[in-house]
Design a protein around this motif. Sequence first.
Motif: not given
Length: 93
Positions: A62-78, A88-92
């Motif tokens: 519930e608390s996950f947003t795509v911006n959380d993932f973007y921030e993680l990528v930018r933090t690791v990748g610099g 794309d987004e898919f919900t089974h």
Amino acid sequence: MVLYSIPDIRLFWSQDERFLKQFRVQDLQKPICFQPLSKYPALHNDIAFWLPDAKDSESEAESFTVNDFYELVRTVGGDLVEKVTLVDEFTHP
């Protein structure tokens, strides 16, 4: 080099399409100004991951947003990361 503001003579021997396409124009009278390239070649990575249903976990999904993932990528990748996009987004069902 001066005419197009190209900073490095080695670019004239480049096979990099990002460089070459800048000088393919229909109108030869149109002024061209070199656009700097990243020092790293273009690289596209696809990433897929699974999130549990909110009912299966205690509000993790519930608390996950795509911006959380973007921030993680930018933090690791610099500075190596120039762009992160959701394609794309898919919900089974």
